[in-house]
Design a protein around this motif. Structure first.
Motif, PDB file in Angstrom:
ATOM      1  N   GLU A 127      51.216  -9.711  27.553  1.00 33.86           N
ATOM      2  CA  GLU A 127      52.454 -10.277  28.106  1.00 33.86           C
ATOM      3  C   GLU A 127      52.240 -11.730  28.498  1.00 33.86           C
ATOM      4  OE1 GLU A 127      55.120  -9.750  32.104  1.00 33.86           O
ATOM      5  OE2 GLU A 127      54.409  -7.908  31.157  1.00 33.86           O
ATOM      6  N   CYS A 130      52.119 -13.920  25.547  1.00 34.94           N
ATOM      7  CA  CYS A 130      53.303 -13.777  24.682  1.00 34.94           C
ATOM      8  C   CYS A 130      52.930 -13.214  23.312  1.00 34.94           C
ATOM      9  CB  CYS A 130      54.040 -15.100  24.530  1.00 34.94           C
ATOM     10  SG  CYS A 130      54.612 -15.772  26.095  1.00 34.94           S
ATOM     11  N   ASN A 132      53.237 -10.380  20.656  1.00 33.48           N
ATOM     12  CA  ASN A 132      54.087  -9.299  20.197  1.00 33.48           C
ATOM     13  C   ASN A 132      53.202  -8.341  19.409  1.00 33.48           C
ATOM     14  OD1 ASN A 132      55.803  -7.660  18.669  1.00 33.48           O
ATOM     15  ND2 ASN A 132      57.347  -9.267  18.466  1.00 33.48           N
TER      16      ASN A 132
END
Length: 139
Positions: A127, A130, A132
């Motif tokens: 997280e 960032c 994914n």
């Protein structure tokens, strides 16, 4: 480079099995009790040795042609292939152990709630960076 092919010298000794060395890669040595095991161990040793050299920024030498490799009386030479994209991917996915420091009270509460520390830390780092899950960064 993505693919390397190096000659390996397989020697039988007084004991059962094979000792495998790579003349162009000092320190890259392994063994196996059977020919099948020795071949498998040779590929793994070559892959890990080359991966380590890449990581350290060492120059990887050109392989000697197999017909020019000196073979002992009790041995033979064969070539071993290392396909580095698979090795790099396997090493990138390898789990590494980390030590973390928490206050005892927080650790006790988390354990009481059966929190998986590794899973939570991974999620928090992803997280924060960032990341994914469907789009993993390249190395």
């Amino acid at each position: 480079m993505d693919k390397y092919i190096f000659p390996a010298v397989f020697e039988t000794g007084e004991k059962k099995g094979y000792c495998v060395t790579f003349p162009d890669l000092p320190g890259c040595i392994t063994e196996g009790d059977t020919l099948e095991e020795a071949l498998q161990m040779a590929r793994e040793a070559l892959e890990l040795h080359l991966y380590g050299m890449e990581e350290d920024g060492d120059e990887i030498p050109s392989p000697t042609p197999p017909e020019k490799v000196r073979v002992p009386e009790n041995g033979f030479v064969t070539v071993i292939e290392a396909w580095m994209p698979l090795v790099r991917d396997r090493m990138a996915r390898k789990a590494v152990k980390k030590t973390v420091t928490l206050p005892k009270w927080l650790n006790d509460l988390a354990e009481k709630e059966k929190i998986n520390f590794s899973q939570l830390l991974q999620a928090a780092i992803k997280e924060r960076l960032c990341i994914n899950e469907n789009r993993r960064p390249s190395y």
